[in-house]
Design an enzyme around this catalytic site. Structure first.
Site, short mmCIF file in Angstrom:
data_model
loop_
_atom_site.label_atom_id
_atom_site.label_comp_id
_atom_site.label_asym_id
_atom_site.label_seq_id
_atom_site.Cartn_x
_atom_site.Cartn_y
_atom_site.Cartn_z
N ASP A 1 4.09 -0.07 1.75
CA ASP A 1 2.68 0.08 2.09
C ASP A 1 2.46 0.20 3.58
O ASP A 1 3.35 -0.04 4.37
CB ASP A 1 1.94 -1.17 1.61
N LYS B 1 -2.02 4.21 2.79
CA LYS B 1 -3.02 5.18 3.22
C LYS B 1 -2.46 6.01 4.37
O LYS B 1 -1.91 5.48 5.32
CB LYS B 1 -4.28 4.47 3.71
N GLY C 1 2.36 -9.05 3.17
CA GLY C 1 1.96 -10.39 2.73
C GLY C 1 2.61 -10.78 1.42
O GLY C 1 3.81 -10.63 1.23
N ASP C 2 1.81 -11.28 0.50
CA ASP C 2 2.29 -11.65 -0.83
C ASP C 2 1.78 -10.62 -1.84
O ASP C 2 0.61 -10.24 -1.78
CB ASP C 2 1.75 -13.05 -1.19
N THR D 1 1.62 -14.99 2.78
CA THR D 1 0.37 -14.22 2.77
C THR D 1 -0.30 -14.28 4.16
O THR D 1 -0.02 -15.19 4.94
CB THR D 1 -0.56 -14.74 1.65
N ALA D 2 -1.13 -13.28 4.43
CA ALA D 2 -1.74 -13.18 5.77
C ALA D 2 -2.44 -14.48 6.16
O ALA D 2 -2.35 -14.91 7.32
CB ALA D 2 -2.73 -12.02 5.80
N MET E 1 -9.64 -8.18 4.48
CA MET E 1 -10.30 -6.86 4.50
C MET E 1 -11.79 -6.99 4.79
O MET E 1 -12.61 -6.32 4.17
CB MET E 1 -10.09 -6.15 3.14
N GLY F 1 -1.96 -10.63 12.97
CA GLY F 1 -1.37 -11.96 13.08
C GLY F 1 0.15 -11.93 12.88
O GLY F 1 0.64 -11.19 12.03
N1 SAH Z 1 -1.11 -8.92 0.08
C1 SAH Z 1 -1.55 -9.10 1.45
C2 SAH Z 1 -2.98 -8.72 1.65
C3 SAH Z 1 -3.26 -7.27 1.44
S1 SAH Z 1 -4.93 -6.85 1.74
C4 SAH Z 1 -1.29 -10.56 1.86
O1 SAH Z 1 -0.96 -11.39 1.02
O2 SAH Z 1 -1.43 -10.84 3.05
C5 SAH Z 1 -4.87 -6.31 3.38
C6 SAH Z 1 -5.60 -7.27 4.29
O3 SAH Z 1 -4.76 -8.38 4.56
C7 SAH Z 1 -5.93 -6.73 5.63
O4 SAH Z 1 -7.10 -5.96 5.59
C8 SAH Z 1 -6.14 -7.98 6.43
O5 SAH Z 1 -7.37 -8.58 6.12
C9 SAH Z 1 -5.06 -8.88 5.84
N2 SAH Z 1 -3.82 -8.85 6.65
C10 SAH Z 1 -2.62 -8.45 6.27
N3 SAH Z 1 -1.71 -8.62 7.26
C11 SAH Z 1 -2.38 -9.16 8.28
C12 SAH Z 1 -2.02 -9.59 9.59
N4 SAH Z 1 -0.77 -9.49 10.03
N5 SAH Z 1 -2.97 -10.13 10.38
C13 SAH Z 1 -4.23 -10.25 9.93
N6 SAH Z 1 -4.63 -9.86 8.72
C14 SAH Z 1 -3.72 -9.32 7.90
#
Ligand code: SAH
Length: 467
Positions: free
Chosen positions: A247, A269, A301-302, A330-331, A383, A412
């Site tokens: 992704d 995307k 993330g997760d 996760t984020a 998001m 982050g």
């Molecule tokens: N599965 C992912 C989330 C996917 S949705 C998880 O568990 O983290 C995508 C959203 O995750 C982004 O729009 C943002 O809000 C958040 N996100 C993912 N990585 C991030 C990062 N390094 N720093 C801040 N927000 C993050």
């Protein structure tokens, strides 16, 4: 090669340790793990040595004699004065018994390696006495690479060796085993599901050769960006994958850890904003697996937190493809650590809620605002950057205070991480002033005040200084 590595079957065979202290205990543990019939002889024994070994070894409190040494397969000398060690070393040499003297490599016939122990599978590392610390480091690296259930996998293969011999032609056996170790049955064993693995194995050895083989799909969380936050399992899977579908939020640094010759497909995307449709991603996963490939579906993330991992799992299961899920940081937890901000805190928040600020098109996110506003806990919005103004307004409208602390964390755990903080009443302003575009998280609640981050005043002061 300074010394030859050999594996000695010590089960039930006499091994002697001269010494009763901590070093003797360490060697005793190794020998007991190898199943040796162990004797320790020492003038006296340390209480810990005695307590731990009493029931598993013979402890004899007296001076050793030459016959003790002559009756053993291996002898260790530990916690013994140098001059005395020399004397017993001489006896061992005359008797032709292999000897190890702790911390005196010049007296040793053999040394004990650093060991990675996975039951039937062991890896031993030696630096020929040159650098034991280096040996220990290598051991840690190898520990991380080898799955914990590797021993069970070897055991499983052993149990089917005769069956495979009986049912598969000699010239095809090697390929059979190679595919086995790469395939879904091995993955099942490593995941701890031996019952299903046995079922699948029986079907495999009994079916005609011509049938096509299936691979497996691993849905893997890549964490928030920092490659150090990958799980050991995720790293291992990346290094074995034939195909990787990833992704937008998966960093290049993480992809660079994958097997060099793995095929990689970007399915996030594109610049034009057209994502590969979800059904097409699922169709591709199924197709690759049906080609017998080991597929990694890598997500930021997760996979089960706003990651559509659940949908992919379902599609693969419906298609009868073996599928496994590997979690990721996760984020929310990644960003919280990066900002030094606890998500729950005895003084500030007893719960934490993850929500998505994403909505179809221009619409507002469909959230239960009064419920969210009523919770005086931590609210983490994924998001949520583009809808931040609406989110703040709705929460305030439903009773959350304008002065509730907020923090916004962009990228982050990555090198370009940005953290800003302020109050709910001017959240949108904070985002505009700091030019945050995302990916970013909104954290709303008392804990946000704890975040390491710039305030609006800091941002303005910095911008003035730069101008
Ligand atoms: N599965 C992912 C989330 C996917 S949705 C998880 O568990 O983290 C995508 C959203 O995750 C982004 O729009 C943002 O809000 C958040 N996100 C993912 N990585 C991030 C990062 N390094 N720093 C801040 N927000 C993050």
């Amino acid at each position: 090669m300074k010394a030859f590595p050999a594996y000695i079957d010590l089960r039930g065979r006499p091994v002697l340790i001269l010494g009763g202290g901590a070093a003797a205990l360490a060697k005793a543990r190794l020998m007991l793990a190898a199943g040796a019939k162990l004797t320790l002889i020492a003038a006296d024994f340390a209480p810990e040595t005695k307590a731990e070994l009493e029931t598993q070894a013979r402890l004899i409190a007296r001076e050793p004699v030459a016959a003790d040494i002559e009756a053993s397969v291996l002898v260790f000398i530990a916690d013994t004065e140098e001059s005395e060690a020399w004397r017993w070393a001489e006896v061992a040499r005359l008797a032709g018994v292999l000897l190890n003297v702790v911390d005196q490599p010049e007296l040793c016939d053999f040394t004990t390696p650093s060991i990675v122990d996975r039951g039937r599978v062991t890896v031993s590392i030696s630096t020929g006495g040159a650098a034991p610390v280096l040996g220990k480091r290598l051991r840690a690296d190898i520990e991380a690479l080898l799955p914990p259930r590797l021993g069970a996998l070897a055991e499983f293969a052993d149990r089917y060796r005769d069956t495979v011999k009986a049912t598969i032609a000699p010239e095809e056996r090697r390929t059979f085993w190679e595919e086995f170790f790469d395939g879904p049955i091995a993955a099942q064993i490593l995941a701890g599901d031996e019952a299903r693995a046995h079922e699948a194995m029986l079907a495999l050895v009994n079916r005609p050769q011509a049938e096509e083989k299936t691979g497996a799909v691993h849905i893997v969380g890549a964490g928030p960006g920092d490659p150090d936050l990958l799980t050991i399992k995720a790293l291992r899977l990346l290094q074995r994958a034939d195909v990787i579908l990833y992704d937008r939020l998966v960093s290049d640094e993480i992809l660079s850890l994958a097997r060099r010759d793995a095929e990689r497909f970007y399915v996030g995307k594109a610049k034009s904003n057209h994502a590969v449709p979800q059904e097409e991603i699922e169709a591709r996963l199924i197709e690759f697996a049906r080609q017998g490939k080991m597929v990694v579906r890598l997500k930021g993330g997760d996979p089960f937190v706003f990651g559509r991992g659940g949908e992919e799992l379902e599609a693969l299961r419906n298609a009868n493809i073996p599928v496994f899920v590997c979690p990721g940081v996760t984020a929310a937890t990644g960003c919280a650590a990066a900002a030094n901000m606890a998500l729950t805190h005895r003084d500030h928040a007893q719960a934490v809620t993850f929500v998505t600020g994403h909505a179809k098109g221009e619409a507002d996110p469909a959230l239960d605002w009064s419920a969210l506003a009523a919770l005086k806990n931590t609210l983490v919005v994924y998001m949520g950057v583009t809808k931040a103004e609406t989110i703040a307004a709705k929460l305030i409208e439903h009773g959350r205070g304008r002065d509730t602390p907020v923090a916004v964390i962009e990228n982050g755990t990555r090198e370009n991480q940005k953290i800003v903080k302020g109050a709910l009443g001017y959240l949108a302003h904070l985002i505009t002033a700091s030019e945050i575009k995302g990916p970013a998280l909104l954290v709303i609640g008392e804990v946000a005040a704890l975040a390491d981050g710039e305030t609006l005043i800091d941002i303005i002061a910095r911008q003035r200084a730069a101008a």
